[in-house]
Design a protein around this motif. Structure first.
Motif, mmCIF file in Angstrom:
data_model
loop_
_atom_site.group_PDB
_atom_site.id
_atom_site.type_symbol
_atom_site.label_atom_id
_atom_site.label_comp_id
_atom_site.label_asym_id
_atom_site.label_seq_id
_atom_site.Cartn_x
_atom_site.Cartn_y
_atom_site.Cartn_z
ATOM 1 N N MET A 34 -15.483 -70.191 -18.548
ATOM 2 C CA MET A 34 -16.286 -69.952 -19.738
ATOM 3 C C MET A 34 -15.371 -69.824 -20.949
ATOM 4 S SD MET A 34 -19.399 -69.872 -18.619
ATOM 5 C CE MET A 34 -20.196 -69.302 -20.115
ATOM 6 N N GLY A 35 -15.887 -70.168 -22.112
ATOM 7 C CA GLY A 35 -15.033 -70.080 -23.285
ATOM 8 C C GLY A 35 -15.795 -70.123 -24.588
ATOM 9 N N TRP A 36 -15.028 -70.028 -25.657
ATOM 10 C CA TRP A 36 -15.547 -70.094 -27.019
ATOM 11 C C TRP A 36 -14.735 -71.094 -27.824
ATOM 12 C CZ3 TRP A 36 -19.862 -67.464 -28.537
ATOM 13 C CH2 TRP A 36 -20.290 -66.421 -27.719
ATOM 14 N N PHE A 37 -15.436 -71.879 -28.589
ATOM 15 C CA PHE A 37 -14.847 -72.793 -29.550
ATOM 16 C C PHE A 37 -15.455 -72.485 -30.918
ATOM 17 C CE2 PHE A 37 -12.672 -76.261 -27.118
ATOM 18 C CZ PHE A 37 -12.862 -75.730 -25.862
ATOM 19 N N ARG A 38 -14.855 -73.016 -31.962
ATOM 20 C CA ARG A 38 -15.432 -72.847 -33.293
ATOM 21 C C ARG A 38 -15.227 -74.109 -34.123
ATOM 22 N NH1 ARG A 38 -11.147 -68.345 -35.737
ATOM 23 N NH2 ARG A 38 -9.367 -69.771 -36.011
ATOM 24 N N GLN A 39 -16.099 -74.248 -35.101
ATOM 25 C CA GLN A 39 -16.019 -75.407 -35.982
ATOM 26 C C GLN A 39 -16.288 -74.967 -37.413
ATOM 27 O OE1 GLN A 39 -18.468 -78.718 -34.784
ATOM 28 N NE2 GLN A 39 -17.245 -80.150 -35.991
ATOM 29 N N ALA A 40 -15.282 -75.133 -38.247
ATOM 30 C CA ALA A 40 -15.406 -74.815 -39.667
ATOM 31 C C ALA A 40 -15.893 -76.056 -40.418
ATOM 32 C CB ALA A 40 -14.064 -74.357 -40.223
ATOM 33 N N PRO A 41 -16.475 -75.890 -41.587
ATOM 34 C CA PRO A 41 -16.971 -77.044 -42.347
ATOM 35 C C PRO A 41 -15.877 -78.077 -42.596
ATOM 36 C CG PRO A 41 -17.783 -75.018 -43.307
ATOM 37 C CD PRO A 41 -16.803 -74.616 -42.253
ATOM 38 N N ALA A 99 -19.119 -72.161 -24.455
ATOM 39 C CA ALA A 99 -18.936 -73.369 -23.659
ATOM 40 C C ALA A 99 -18.718 -73.003 -22.197
ATOM 41 C CB ALA A 99 -17.735 -74.173 -24.170
ATOM 42 N N ALA A 100 -19.116 -73.911 -21.315
ATOM 43 C CA ALA A 100 -18.985 -73.661 -19.888
ATOM 44 C C ALA A 100 -18.483 -74.897 -19.172
ATOM 45 C CB ALA A 100 -20.332 -73.238 -19.293
ATOM 46 N N GLY A 101 -17.546 -74.676 -18.240
ATOM 47 C CA GLY A 101 -17.076 -75.732 -17.362
ATOM 48 C C GLY A 101 -16.216 -76.778 -18.040
ATOM 49 N N GLY A 102 -16.016 -77.880 -17.337
ATOM 50 C CA GLY A 102 -15.239 -78.995 -17.873
ATOM 51 C C GLY A 102 -13.841 -78.563 -18.255
ATOM 52 N N SER A 110 -13.887 -82.335 -26.019
ATOM 53 C CA SER A 110 -14.497 -83.597 -25.604
ATOM 54 C C SER A 110 -14.843 -83.631 -24.123
ATOM 55 C CB SER A 110 -13.564 -84.762 -25.954
ATOM 56 O OG SER A 110 -12.321 -84.612 -25.292
ATOM 57 N N GLY A 111 -14.222 -82.767 -23.325
ATOM 58 C CA GLY A 111 -14.474 -82.774 -21.899
ATOM 59 C C GLY A 111 -15.471 -81.740 -21.436
ATOM 60 N N ILE A 112 -16.258 -81.191 -22.350
ATOM 61 C CA ILE A 112 -17.214 -80.127 -22.049
ATOM 62 C C ILE A 112 -18.623 -80.641 -22.296
ATOM 63 C CG2 ILE A 112 -17.993 -77.817 -22.686
ATOM 64 C CD1 ILE A 112 -15.087 -77.310 -23.643
ATOM 65 N N LYS A 113 -19.504 -80.407 -21.290
ATOM 66 C CA LYS A 113 -20.883 -80.871 -21.420
ATOM 67 C C LYS A 113 -21.860 -79.746 -21.739
ATOM 68 C CE LYS A 113 -20.329 -84.811 -18.288
ATOM 69 N NZ LYS A 113 -20.812 -85.462 -17.047
ATOM 70 N N ASN A 114 -21.489 -78.519 -21.441
ATOM 71 C CA ASN A 114 -22.405 -77.397 -21.595
ATOM 72 C C ASN A 114 -22.022 -76.561 -22.822
ATOM 73 O OD1 ASN A 114 -23.835 -77.877 -19.027
ATOM 74 N ND2 ASN A 114 -21.847 -77.324 -18.138
ATOM 75 N N TRP A 115 -22.911 -76.561 -23.807
ATOM 76 C CA TRP A 115 -22.659 -75.854 -25.062
ATOM 77 C C TRP A 115 -23.854 -74.995 -25.461
ATOM 78 C CZ3 TRP A 115 -17.948 -76.146 -27.315
ATOM 79 C CH2 TRP A 115 -17.138 -77.258 -27.037
ATOM 80 N N GLY A 116 -23.551 -73.865 -26.107
ATOM 81 C CA GLY A 116 -24.606 -73.137 -26.786
ATOM 82 C C GLY A 116 -24.911 -73.819 -28.110
ATOM 83 N N LYS A 117 -25.925 -73.320 -28.802
ATOM 84 C CA LYS A 117 -26.318 -73.922 -30.079
ATOM 85 C C LYS A 117 -25.425 -73.471 -31.231
ATOM 86 C CE LYS A 117 -31.145 -74.709 -28.864
ATOM 87 N NZ LYS A 117 -32.547 -74.471 -29.225
#
Length: 125
Positions: A34-41, A99-102, A110-117
């Protein structure tokens, strides 16, 4: 397929704290990275933190920019993952995604299929 619901974002002043939560359903949570990613504008989605259970060993991984300030944890009994964020900085402003898995532990979006909104974190200076 794992369904993820990430919450807990908000507006905070620099130096403040927030805790993000991610509720997971489906899949086998206890053995899923399990993990966390972030995206800034205007920027690409980037790795923040990941957690892996290897037998009885709990492994955590962090990006250099958040190490020492953020802590990832999980509650297998309730299928929850958390990201405690302390000493927040304006540059931490972004949408945060669970994010989960991958390739979560590898830190590659790019290798992750399961994302929160996603949940928006805004840090004011």
């Amino acid at each position: 397929q794992v369904q993820l619901a990430d919450t807990g974002g908000g507006l905070v002043q620099a130096g403040g704290s927030l805790r993000l939560s991610c509720a997971a359903s489906g899949g086998t949570f206890s053995t899923t990275d399990m993990g966390w990613f972030r995206q800034a504008p205007g920027k690409e989605r980037e790795f923040v933190a990941a957690h892996r259970l290897s037998g009885r060993t709990s492994l955590s991984y962090y990006s250099a920019s958040v190490k020492g300030r953020f802590t990832i944890s999980r509650d297998n009994g309730n299928n929850m993952v958390y990201l405690q964020m302390n000493n927040l900085k304006p540059e931490d402003t972004a949408i945060y995604y669970c994010a989960a898995g991958g390739t979560v532990v590898a830190g590659t979006a790019s290798g992750i299929k399961n994302w929160g909104k996603g949940t928006l974190v805004t840090v004011s200076s």
